[in-house]
Design a protein around this motif. Structure first.
Motif, mmCIF file in Angstrom:
data_model
loop_
_atom_site.group_PDB
_atom_site.id
_atom_site.type_symbol
_atom_site.label_atom_id
_atom_site.label_comp_id
_atom_site.label_asym_id
_atom_site.label_seq_id
_atom_site.Cartn_x
_atom_site.Cartn_y
_atom_site.Cartn_z
ATOM 1 N N ALA A 1 -2.861 4.042 -3.438
ATOM 2 C CA ALA A 1 -2.985 2.829 -4.247
ATOM 3 C C ALA A 1 -2.609 1.593 -3.442
ATOM 4 O O ALA A 1 -1.756 1.645 -2.550
ATOM 5 C CB ALA A 1 -2.086 2.911 -5.483
ATOM 6 N N MET A 57 -9.035 3.793 -3.160
ATOM 7 C CA MET A 57 -7.876 2.936 -2.876
ATOM 8 C C MET A 57 -8.332 1.481 -2.767
ATOM 9 O O MET A 57 -8.803 1.043 -1.731
ATOM 10 C CB MET A 57 -7.200 3.410 -1.579
ATOM 11 N N ARG A 112 -3.211 -3.559 -8.651
ATOM 12 C CA ARG A 112 -4.581 -3.067 -8.584
ATOM 13 C C ARG A 112 -5.593 -4.195 -8.720
ATOM 14 O O ARG A 112 -6.756 -4.013 -8.431
ATOM 15 C CB ARG A 112 -4.834 -2.033 -9.687
ATOM 16 N N SER A 158 -7.983 -2.853 -4.462
ATOM 17 C CA SER A 158 -7.366 -3.877 -5.310
ATOM 18 C C SER A 158 -8.425 -4.959 -5.520
ATOM 19 O O SER A 158 -8.988 -5.471 -4.560
ATOM 20 C CB SER A 158 -6.114 -4.457 -4.651
ATOM 21 N N SER A 216 0.852 -1.186 0.000
ATOM 22 C CA SER A 216 0.000 0.000 0.000
ATOM 23 C C SER A 216 0.884 1.230 0.000
ATOM 24 O O SER A 216 1.849 1.317 0.756
ATOM 25 C CB SER A 216 -0.903 0.005 1.230
ATOM 26 N N GLU A 271 -1.049 -1.890 -4.603
ATOM 27 C CA GLU A 271 -0.458 -2.525 -5.775
ATOM 28 C C GLU A 271 -0.280 -4.013 -5.533
ATOM 29 O O GLU A 271 0.199 -4.362 -4.451
ATOM 30 C CB GLU A 271 0.908 -1.898 -6.097
#
Ligand code: CUK
Ligand code: CUA
Ligand code: CA
Length: 649
Positions: A566, A641, A570, A643, A562, A568
């Motif tokens: 974002a 934010m 995503r 994923s 984090s 990652e």
């Protein structure tokens, strides 16, 4: 008792909201929002570690002296308060003397805010069954104490008990996180807990190395189905843990029971009050004797007995158990334990800051009993013919005395459960009175509290640096003191100024039931970390490029990082039926920039603080799209934010 009058006298002076305060709140909210958005946005590119912005604190002391009970916005408290949480199984942190709750550290019970009992790391500390589920999800904390050095708190650890499942939790005071939990063998109803204050033999070890635990319920040993109908065979244990490894070093088997626990400043003695010397099974039996006891443990002798191999073990437990029963310890020269008689069902044993006395409260007797520690040591040395001569005072103080605190000026403060009062009494004067000087007034003051107080503690009370400023009283009943919220009432923590001759009730706060015990310590004794280091966590993903999915059969590891705003990568894909382990490292380095990770319909939510790594493992048993998202407000783009977890059928 003049509860009504006192209640009136303590009504809040101003019920109305101060308009200037309201304005501040609005301004602060605006500044906070834009400020956070900006700095976090920048940080996402630059990853700068920002120094904590200085709070708007006035030059030291000015406001603190003016009104520490109602600190101005931005003003910090002078003391930490460590509170036990009761059935919530947590350790709470308050600012004192304002009484503001700052933090809760989950220990024995799962906690949805941090993901305690959800992450693999916290589950490993809490303990799991073979199927990976938690061994226990309920608890009952009563007492918390912190580690000592040179007679004062040293800011390393705090410990807290779980009476329900006989567990001890340690809280690291640099991170305010529980890092170890130990379950005691051969024990039920583990109640009192107290760290030692130094080593009994090695003068160089002037800090806590042991934690003592008393067990309140007596049970068959081992408790495997034997002796169930022979209560006279039931025993209780006094346990010693290694403060560093948290392993149980030894236990002392006793008759009767242990209740609360205290330790001497010289490291030589620990003690428990005993209310069930009768070995009773029903409460009528437990209160049949006129006197019970305070049992003393000779630490150096017990450790020598363990070294010499004079112990037994029971059942599956390898822990050495020495014999501390009364019958086996009648000879003072070899005794491991000594039993001082104390009136009827005592509650509480507390060590005075001058190092000289332990004080037990009578509970069913209106008395306080003062035991001189040197005299107990004299008995062990064969220089006192009768152990009860260690009692140097036994005086009437009021109805239902429970726990005692100290001001460092020779006075003690005892809660009177039945009288709903705190009584302030002077120890040396009580001793004079006990010795026949009837002219002496050992009771200095009384104050009504609301209502039925249990625990009590003063700032720095059970250290050699008791400073006699603030007293907090844990009232078991709040009745009419707060807005009604149905049948369950809050408890009432009242704060009393004890700096003068008369006690002055200055504040009260509702608390979620039910804290039992607490300690109050100077804030400069602690130095908590601001953020973690990546290396603190073995699973940390050091390089943010090193993210993504790896597969080993149907075991899938998903590495995420984090960095606001974002997560990652995503998105990531797994297959239906996979056992998925998600490892998340928070690469943000800014103080207070915590992210969360919630996974809909998978019963997963946890947080990662700056530079922290946490992991969860679950079976992907539902196909479809699941938006993993940040659950902890972190950034202007906090809502974005996410994923996406895709579970392929
Ligand atoms: S016990 Cu609760 S009021 Cu568990 Cu410390 Cu006395
Ligand atoms: Cu990250 Cu909210
Ligand atoms: Ca009794």
């Amino acid at each position: 008792m003049s509860q009504d009058k006192t209640q009136e006298a303590n009504q809040p002076q101003d019920g109305a909201i101060d308009p200037s305060r309201r304005k501040f709140l609005n301004t602060a909210a605006l500044v906070g929002l834009t400020g956070a958005g900006l700095s976090v946005g920048l940080s996402a590119c630059k990853q700068e570690s920002s120094a904590p912005s200085a709070p708007a604190v006035p030059a030291s002391g000015t406001l603190a002296k003016a009104d520490p009970i109602h600190p101005k916005p931005g003003q910090l408290d002078e003391y930490y308060g460590f509170w036990s949480g009761g059935h919530t199984g947590d350790f709470r942190v308050l600012g004192m003397p304002s009484g503001r709750e700052i933090h809760r550290v989950p220990c024995f019970v799962p906690d949805a805010l941090v993901g305690w009992g959800v992450t693999n790391e916290s589950k490993a500390i809490m303990g799991t069954k073979a199927d990976g589920s938690l061994q226990f999800t309920v608890g009952d904390t009563h007492h918390t104490h912190a580690s000592y050095k040179d007679g004062n708190y040293d800011g390393r650890y705090a410990w807290i008990n779980d009476k329900l499942n006989s567990r001890v939790a340690r809280i690291r005071l640099d991170t305010f996180v529980c890092d170890k939990i130990t379950k005691l063998p051969n024990v039920q109803g583990f109640h009192g807990i107290f760290p030692d204050k130094r080593d009994p033999v090695d003068a160089a070890i002037n800090y806590t190395t042991r934690v003592f635990c008393g067990s309140e319920f007596h049970i068959p040993v081992p408790n495997d189905g034997r002796d169930i109908d022979s209560p006279e065979q039931y025993r209780a244990m006094f346990s010693c843990l290694d403060a560093e490894t948290m392993e149980v070093r030894w236990q002392v088997m006793i008759d009767g029971n242990c209740d609360l626990c205290a330790t001497s400043f010289d490291g030589k003695l620990a003690a428990c009050n005993q209310y069930n010397t009768e070995n009773g099974v029903h409460y009528e039996d437990m209160m049949s004797a006129e006197r019970d006891a305070c049992i003393f443990f000779n630490i150096a002798r017990i450790e020598q007995a363990v070294k010499d191999g004079s112990y037994s073990t029971f059942g599956d437990s390898p822990v050495p158990v020495v014999d501390g029963t009364r019958a086996s310890n009648a000879d003072p020269k070899t005794a491991l334990t000594a039993t001082v008689s104390v009136p009827k069902n005592p509650h509480g044993v507390n060590a005075s800051p001058d190092g000289k006395y332990f004080i037990c409260s009578g509970k069913l007797s209106p008395t306080g009993t003062v035991i001189e520690l040197q005299k107990v040591l004299d008995w062990f040395d064969g220089n006192l013919d009768d152990i009860d001569k260690a009692i140097v005072a036994e005086v009437e103080i009021g109805l239902g005395p429970l726990h005692t605190a100290f001001d460092g000026r020779g006075n003690t403060y005892t809660t009177l459960f039945l009288d709903s009062q705190v009584v302030k009494w002077n120890v040396e004067d009580a001793i004079r009175f006990h010795n026949g000087d009837n002219t002496v007034q050992y009771v200095r003051d009384r104050i009504d509290v609301h209502y039925q107080p249990g625990h009590i503690n003063a700032s720095q009370s059970e250290t050699m640096f008791a400073d006699g400023k603030w007293l907090t009283v844990g009232c078991k009943f709040s009745k009419d003191r707060f807005l009604p919220v149905g049948p369950l009432h809050a408890e009432n923590e009242q704060i009393i100024d004890i700096s003068g001759d008369k006690m002055v009730l200055v504040a009260e706060h509702p608390v979620r039931p039910e804290p039992h015990d607490f300690i109050i310590l100077k804030r400069d004794l602690l130095n908590p970390k601001k953020i973690y280091a990546l290396d603190d966590f073995p699973l940390a993903i050091h390089d943010p490029k090193n993210v993504g999915v790896t597969r080993d059969g149907n075991k899938v590891t998903v590495r995420l990082v984090s960095i606001a705003p974002a997560i990652e990568p995503r998105e990531f894909r797994v297959k239906l039926g996979d056992e998925v382990t998600i490892i998340l490292t928070n690469h943000d380095r800014i103080e207070d920039l915590t992210h969360g990770f919630g996974l809909p319909d998978y019963n997963i939510n946890f947080i990662v603080n700056p530079q922290e790594t946490a992991s969860v493992t679950f079976v992907a048993d539902k196909p479809g799209v699941f938006w993993g998202y940040c659950t902890h407000f972190c950034h202007a783009l906090h809502l974005e934010m996410r994923s996406r977890m895709i579970v392929e059928a």
